[in-house]
Structure formats: structure tokens, C-alpha cells
Scaffold this motif. Structure first.
Motif, short mmCIF file in Angstrom:
data_model
loop_
_atom_site.label_atom_id
_atom_site.label_comp_id
_atom_site.label_asym_id
_atom_site.label_seq_id
_atom_site.Cartn_x
_atom_site.Cartn_y
_atom_site.Cartn_z
N ARG A 20 0.86 -1.19 0.00
CA ARG A 20 0.00 0.00 0.00
C ARG A 20 0.89 1.24 0.00
NH1 ARG A 20 -5.16 0.94 0.90
NH2 ARG A 20 -5.52 -1.17 1.74
N VAL A 21 0.71 2.09 -1.01
CA VAL A 21 1.46 3.33 -1.13
C VAL A 21 0.54 4.47 -0.70
CG1 VAL A 21 2.72 4.86 -2.68
CG2 VAL A 21 2.85 2.39 -3.00
N CYS A 72 -0.17 -3.86 -5.79
CA CYS A 72 -0.07 -2.52 -5.21
C CYS A 72 -1.45 -1.89 -5.02
CB CYS A 72 0.78 -1.63 -6.11
SG CYS A 72 2.54 -2.06 -6.10
N MET A 73 -1.54 -1.08 -3.97
CA MET A 73 -2.72 -0.28 -3.67
C MET A 73 -2.28 1.18 -3.50
SD MET A 73 -4.37 -2.84 -0.82
CE MET A 73 -2.77 -3.30 -0.18
N LEU A 74 -3.17 2.09 -3.77
CA LEU A 74 -2.88 3.52 -3.64
C LEU A 74 -3.88 4.14 -2.69
CD1 LEU A 74 -1.37 6.10 -4.49
CD2 LEU A 74 -2.97 6.29 -6.41
N THR A 75 -3.37 4.85 -1.70
CA THR A 75 -4.22 5.54 -0.73
C THR A 75 -3.79 7.00 -0.62
OG1 THR A 75 -4.62 3.52 0.56
CG2 THR A 75 -4.97 5.62 1.68
N THR A 114 -7.64 2.57 -3.44
CA THR A 114 -7.86 1.59 -4.49
C THR A 114 -7.63 0.17 -3.98
OG1 THR A 114 -5.57 1.53 -5.29
CG2 THR A 114 -6.98 3.31 -6.11
N PRO A 115 -8.22 -0.83 -4.63
CA PRO A 115 -7.92 -2.21 -4.28
C PRO A 115 -6.56 -2.63 -4.80
CG PRO A 115 -9.44 -2.12 -6.13
CD PRO A 115 -9.26 -0.71 -5.65
N ALA A 116 -6.13 -3.82 -4.40
CA ALA A 116 -4.83 -4.34 -4.82
C ALA A 116 -4.93 -4.95 -6.21
CB ALA A 116 -4.32 -5.38 -3.82
#
Length: 364
Positions: free
Chosen positions: A242-243, A277-280, A288-290
């Protein structure tokens, strides 16, 4: 479609000289001056009629444009067709007319065509390098020519609105950042080399089941036993990442853009390493989901490209909730948050030393 005549500086100078020649010829009654004056008048008429006639039959259209990336040349293609059966068009300049002035995403966009024959269709392309992310709004395509003498320019333009998304720059990332994440997960007990998973180290063998990847089949063991078996691996140190991007109101837009660039680079590097990867971004209400497919990578970069300016995001406040067991990287241009003890925090000042790899490290 709009058609216009334009008189630029060279045309104005030529017209002025022609008027002076006409005045001198009338006053002196000199045959040579009358001859030169007639030639100049003829050049003006031929330039206007010829350029106008050859441009009247042109039809121009912009082809579909793919998403661009900051710092990477963007290709914009055009199709130009001549409906004239007799006249060819020469020295055609094609330009994009933007709808409104402002901070440009790209330099001026233009290209040229040497010749379009009667009834011929020609394709050309313009290469332009975007200088910042965002939405590139294209409004009108203009084709013009000053052939043959450069005195009068005739233009034909067509309204063809389009939007091109320019993605943030993706830079090479240091391998050490993923190694440190793996060590941090082992330290917090979120990954183990003694459990079965999707890592790289060998765990054991089991019978083949429908749906198993052919890459996991242990062919040598299958040859010995006469039955298909597949390899099992240890738990992966990092399977999901998670980024998180956080923006501070004390920074300027240039600093905010570096945070977005770092987030895009880490996501691209992670997916290239088969990490989901996920973006927060709490301040943009984005979570976002992975995923680890190329389409997921592109969707995350598109999400970053459509963000408002960092200054706008920095004015918003939102809580940070991190409840899953994914590896976490927080990239911020402000103070590190205190409610993310498992996260690897990288500040703006640490990007060059800890995230972005030197060019020599990834040179071919």
C-alpha cells in the motif's frame, strides 16, 4: 470548418515595397519600374489565389491519442486528405490551437507536410514532450500554407475537441526500498519463511490440480513418479504493498509533484516485481484495491494524473486508517504521521537518497 487569409510581416513588407514601386513608376513613367510593379502585383495575386485554391480542398483530422507520460515524447498523428482533382498542396503547417491560455502541459504542438497530391491521403505526426501531468485539452486543429511566395498565408481549421491524460513521470527505484519493506514485515511478524505462500524459496511438492500454472510443474519429479506434481514456495516477504501519499500545506506545488512522482515510481516498480499494489490518498478520498496487472498499473497512474494540484489537496484533512496486513510506504512532504507504526515513512528530503535510483544503476 473555418477558412481564413492571414497577412504576416513578410507580406506587409512586400506589399509596402509594391506600393512604393507603383508610386515611383507613376511619378517617373519609367517602363522598368512599371514592369517590376506588375510582377509584384502578379506575385501577390498568385500567392493569394494559389494558396487559397489548394487549401480549399484539404480535409484534416486528428487521430486518437494515447495517454502521455511526463518527460516521454507524446505522439499525435494527423490524417490529411486532398479532395482536389487538379491541385496539389505544398508546405502545409499543422498546429494545435489550445482552448485557453494558462500553464501549458506541453510546448506548442506542430508538424508539417511537404506535399499532398490531388486525391491523396497523407499521415503525419507531431512529437511533443509533456512537462507536467494533468489533462491536456486539445481544441482545434489548424492547417496553413504560405506557398508559393510566403506573402499571404491561408489557413483551414476544424474544431476537434479531445482530452489527453498525461501521467506522472516514472523513474527507476532503488531495490533497497523493497528489501527494507521485507525486513520490516518479518520484524512485525507479518511474513514468515516457515509458511507456505507465493515467495521465491522452495517449500515442497504436491499433486497437480486443474488450474495450476504450468510454470509451477516440477518436471523432473514428475518424470520420476509418473504423476504431475507442482512446486510450493514459502510465504512471500511482500505480496501486497500500500502506497500512501500525504501533502503538507507548508510546501509548494513543485514539492507536491515530487511526492506524486515518487508514488507513481514505487507503484510501477512494485508491480514490475509482481507485488500487488494499492494507492491511498486520504486528502483525495482515494483508496484503491490491490492488483498487479498492467491494466491495474495504468489505472493507478491515471488516478495520480487526474489529481488536483497538491496545494488544493494540502488544504484538506482526512484521517488515515491502515488496518490490513499489507506492506506500507508513506511518502509525505510534511511531518511523518504517528498513527502508522508499521509503515515505512519517506519524506521529501529522502527521496533522492532512498527512493530514486541513480541513472547509472539502471543504465542498459
Amino acid at each position: 470548418m473555418r477558412r481564413r487569409y492571414h497577412i504576416h510581416l513578410s507580406g506587409i513588407l512586400f506589399t509596402g515595397v509594391t506600393v512604393l514601386l507603383g508610386i515611383g513608376a507613376i511619378n517617373s513613367q519609367n517602363n522598368l519600374l512599371f514592369l517590376v510593379f506588375g510582377v509584384c502585383i502578379g506575385a501577390v495575386l498568385v500567392s493569394g489565389i494559389l494558396s487559397g485554391s489548394m487549401m480549399m480542398g484539404l480535409r484534416i483530422s486528428r487521430l486518437a491519442v494515447a495517454d502521455g507520460i511526463v518527460g516521454v515524447p507524446l505522439r499525435i498523428s494527423y490524417s490529411v486528405r486532398s479532395k482536389s482533382r487538379l491541385l496539389a498542396a505544398y508546405a502545409i503547417l499543422i498546429r494545435e490551437r489550445h482552448p485557453a491560455p494558462g500553464d501549458p502541459i506541453t510546448p506548442p504542438i506542430s508538424t508539417c507536410i511537404v506535399k499532398v497530391g490531388p486525391g491523396e491521403r497523407v499521415r503525419c505526426r507531431a512529437l511533443v514532450t509533456p512537462v507536467r501531468r494533468g489533462r491536456l485539452m486539445l481544441s482545434r486543429v489548424e492547417a496553413s500554407s504560405s506557398f508559393p511566395f510566403g506573402i499571404i498565408r491561408k489557413s483551414v481549421s476544424i474544431d476537434q475537441p479531445a482530452e489527453v491524460l498525461v501521467l506522472p513521470r516514472v523513474r527507476p527505484v532503488r531495490d533497497a526500498i523493497f528489501e527494507s519493506l521485507a525486513a520490516r514485515r518479518l520484524q512485525h511478524g507479518l511474513a514468515s519463511s516457515s509458511k507456505r505462500g507465493m515467495g521465491d524459496d522452495f517449500w515442497g511438492l504436491r499433486e497437480y490440480a486443474p488450474g495450476d500454472s504450468a510454470r509451477l510443474i516440477a518436471w523432473r519429479a514428475a518424470a520420476r513418479t509418473g504423476e504431475l506434481v507442482v512446486r510450493q514456495h514459502t510465504d512471500a516477504p511482500i505480496s501486497r504493498l500500500r502506497v500512501i501519499l500525504l501533502f503538507s500545506p507548508a510546501r509548494n506545488d513543485q514539492d507536491h509533484e515530487r511526492i506524486i512522482e515518487a508514488g507513481a515510481s514505487i507503484i510501477a516498480a512494485g508491480i514490475d516485481r509482481d507485488i500487488a499494489c494499492m494507492l491511498t490518498i486520504p486528502q483525495a478520498n482515494l483508496n484503491t484495491p490491490a492488483g498487479l496487472s498492467p491494466s491495474h498499473r495504468h489505472a493507478l497512474l491515471r488516478g495520480l494524473a487526474q489529481l488536483p494540484t497538491g496545494t488544493t489537496l494540502a488544504q484538506r484533512t482526512a484521517p488515515l486508517h491502515l488496518e490490513d496486513d499489507a506492506a506500507q510506504i508513506i511518502v509525505t512532504d510534511g511531518y511523518p504521521p504517528r498513527d502508522a507504526p508499521r509503515a515505512r515513512v519517506i519524506t521529501l528530503e529522502q527521496l533522492d537518497q532512498q527512493v530514486f535510483a541513480p541513472a547509472a544503476e539502471h543504465a542498459p
